[in-house]
Structure formats: structure tokens, C-alpha cells
Scaffold this motif. Structure first.
Motif, PDB file in Angstrom:
ATOM      1  N   ALA A  76      -4.541 -57.686  16.182  1.00  0.00           N
ATOM      2  CA  ALA A  76      -5.074 -58.614  17.153  1.00  0.00           C
ATOM      3  C   ALA A  76      -6.061 -59.600  16.205  1.00  0.00           C
ATOM      4  CB  ALA A  76      -5.922 -58.070  18.087  1.00  0.00           C
ATOM      5  N   ALA A  79      -3.960 -62.215  14.372  1.00  0.00           N
ATOM      6  CA  ALA A  79      -3.793 -63.268  15.252  1.00  0.00           C
ATOM      7  C   ALA A  79      -4.848 -64.339  15.733  1.00  0.00           C
ATOM      8  CB  ALA A  79      -3.157 -62.611  16.586  1.00  0.00           C
ATOM      9  N   PHE A  80      -6.119 -63.639  15.888  1.00  0.00           N
ATOM     10  CA  PHE A  80      -7.478 -64.486  15.988  1.00  0.00           C
ATOM     11  C   PHE A  80      -7.513 -65.165  14.767  1.00  0.00           C
ATOM     12  CE2 PHE A  80     -11.956 -64.921  15.974  1.00  0.00           C
ATOM     13  CZ  PHE A  80     -12.007 -65.661  17.099  1.00  0.00           C
ATOM     14  N   LYS A  83      -5.493 -68.380  14.457  1.00  0.00           N
ATOM     15  CA  LYS A  83      -5.846 -69.074  15.601  1.00  0.00           C
ATOM     16  C   LYS A  83      -4.601 -69.045  16.797  1.00  0.00           C
ATOM     17  CE  LYS A  83      -8.979 -71.702  13.603  1.00  0.00           C
ATOM     18  NZ  LYS A  83     -10.130 -70.666  13.550  1.00  0.00           N
ATOM     19  N   LYS A  84      -3.876 -67.895  16.768  1.00  0.00           N
ATOM     20  CA  LYS A  84      -2.898 -67.594  17.737  1.00  0.00           C
ATOM     21  C   LYS A  84      -3.514 -67.116  19.048  1.00  0.00           C
ATOM     22  CE  LYS A  84       0.663 -66.592  14.356  1.00  0.00           C
ATOM     23  NZ  LYS A  84       1.626 -65.738  13.876  1.00  0.00           N
ATOM     24  N   THR A  85      -4.695 -66.584  18.865  1.00  0.00           N
ATOM     25  CA  THR A  85      -5.280 -66.255  20.320  1.00  0.00           C
ATOM     26  C   THR A  85      -6.927 -67.003  20.272  1.00  0.00           C
ATOM     27  OG1 THR A  85      -6.069 -64.143  19.133  1.00  0.00           O
ATOM     28  CG2 THR A  85      -4.340 -64.223  20.606  1.00  0.00           C
ATOM     29  N   LYS A  86      -7.387 -67.135  21.449  1.00  0.00           N
ATOM     30  CA  LYS A  86      -8.864 -67.777  21.618  1.00  0.00           C
ATOM     31  C   LYS A  86     -10.012 -66.794  21.460  1.00  0.00           C
ATOM     32  CE  LYS A  86      -6.869 -71.642  23.913  1.00  0.00           C
ATOM     33  NZ  LYS A  86      -6.733 -72.372  25.093  1.00  0.00           N
ATOM     34  N   GLU A  87      -9.546 -65.518  21.980  1.00  0.00           N
ATOM     35  CA  GLU A  87     -10.752 -64.646  22.118  1.00  0.00           C
ATOM     36  C   GLU A  87     -10.584 -63.625  20.989  1.00  0.00           C
ATOM     37  OE1 GLU A  87     -11.987 -61.369  25.298  1.00  0.00           O
ATOM     38  OE2 GLU A  87     -11.139 -63.248  26.054  1.00  0.00           O
ATOM     39  N   PRO A  89     -10.842 -60.139  19.399  1.00  0.00           N
ATOM     40  CA  PRO A  89     -10.663 -58.900  19.632  1.00  0.00           C
ATOM     41  C   PRO A  89     -11.775 -57.885  19.621  1.00  0.00           C
ATOM     42  CG  PRO A  89      -9.395 -59.066  17.570  1.00  0.00           C
ATOM     43  CD  PRO A  89     -10.066 -60.295  17.905  1.00  0.00           C
TER      44      PRO A  89
END
Length: 185
Positions: A76, A79-80, A83-87, A89
């Protein structure tokens, strides 16, 4: 380079798995016990191998729970960063959330094993004390076999989980039921 914390529980999984295999080795190389209930403390030796193996499996599942959480947190975070997730982890969100199937499977494996361990150990003890040490040992190893792949079948479509749970429950119910029948005579 920083130490990757997930390797701590992973090393513990390896250690407990090796101890589990050693319990199997001891059980295979133990002389055959006489049929029937335990007559002395020495008669319980093969039962103790099953109990020790069940404790090893218990800790494998607990350490797997931690390993999975750290591994999924690492994924996670990557991924952050990518830049694949905005929040960002949060370990609590991953460890106690229900979105990650791997973490939920690890949590349920440890939880379900914990829930079933006490009835199993009682059934094993009662059966070996009142019915048969050899039978208790056989039922114990069968129970461990069916508990061993709970994580895998948990991730499959629903009825597959029953391949692990129902036979394991049957082992416990059989040992308890046969004990009750034996002592009621």
C-alpha cells in the motif's frame, strides 16, 4: 538500508514450521503405543507430539497474520508513492480493515484456529484418556491436516471453506462423542 519488519514474523513462521515438521518426525519415530486408553503418563507421549504440533501451527498462523499485515502495508505504501492511491496507508486500517482479502484471510485463519483449539485439545485429551491413545493421535493429525489449508480455501468461493472446517469439526465432535459414549457405559 532499513530492516524490513515483515522478515521478523516470516522468520518466526519458518521456525515454527520447522518445529512442526520435527513434531511429525518424532511422532513417526515413536514406538507404537498399545491400543486403548492411556494407562500411564508415558502413554500420552504421542498425544503430546500432536499438541506440540498444534501449538506450532497456532504460532505459524499468528505470525502469518503479522507478516501479511506488514507485507500488505508495504504494498500500500508503494502504491501511494507511485501515486496509484490518494490516501496514505495506515497500519490500523490495513490490519483491522476488511478491504484487503489477504489480511482478512490471515485474521480469520488465526481467529478460527483459536476458536477451535480449546475444543480440539479437550477432545484429544478426553479421547486419549477414556477411549484410545492411538485413535486420539490419528484424529489429532487429521484435524491438523484440515486446519492447515484454511487460509487457502478462505480465499476461494464460499462452499470451498467447508473443505477445511467441516472435517476438522467432525474430528472434534467424534472424539467428544465417542468419549461420552464410552464413559456413560
Amino acid at each position: 538500508m532499513a530492516f524490513d519488519i515483515k522478515y521478523l514474523p516470516l522468520s518466526s513462521i519458518a521456525t515454527m514450521a520447522a518445529a512442526f515438521v520435527y513434531c511429525i518426525y518424532l511422532a513417526i519415530n515413536h514406538p507404537e503405543t498399545s491400543p486403548g486408553p492411556a494407562q500411564s503418563l508415558n502413554d500420552y507421549t504421542p498425544v503430546i507430539y500432536v499438541v506440540a504440533a498444534s501449538m506450532c501451527m497456532y504460532y505459524v498462523f499468528l505470525f502469518y497474520q503479522s507478516y501479511t499485515t506488514f507485507d500488505e502495508l508495504q504494498k500500500a505504501r508503494k502504491a501511494f508513492r507511485d501515486k496509484k492511491t490518494k490516501e496514505a496507508p495506515d497500519i490500523k486500517q490495513i490490519k483491522y480493515g476488511v478491504e484487503n482479502v489477504n489480511v482478512v484471510a490471515a485474521n480469520r485463519t488465526a481467529g478460527n484456529y483459536t476458536e477451535q483449539l480449546v475444543p480440539f485439545l479437550l477432545g484429544l485429551y478426553f479421547y486419549s484418556t477414556y477411549v484410545s491413545v492411538q485413535g486420539a493421535v490419528k484424529w489429532g493429525w487429521v484435524w491438523l491436516f484440515f486446519r492447515s489449508f484454511y487460509t487457502v480455501v478462505f480465499k476461494l468461493p464460499f462452499p470451498c471453506l467447508l473443505i477445511s472446517t467441516i472435517p476438522a469439526y467432525y474430528c472434534v465432535w467424534f472424539m467428544m462423542g465417542a468419549t461420552l459414549v464410552t464413559i456413560s457405559k
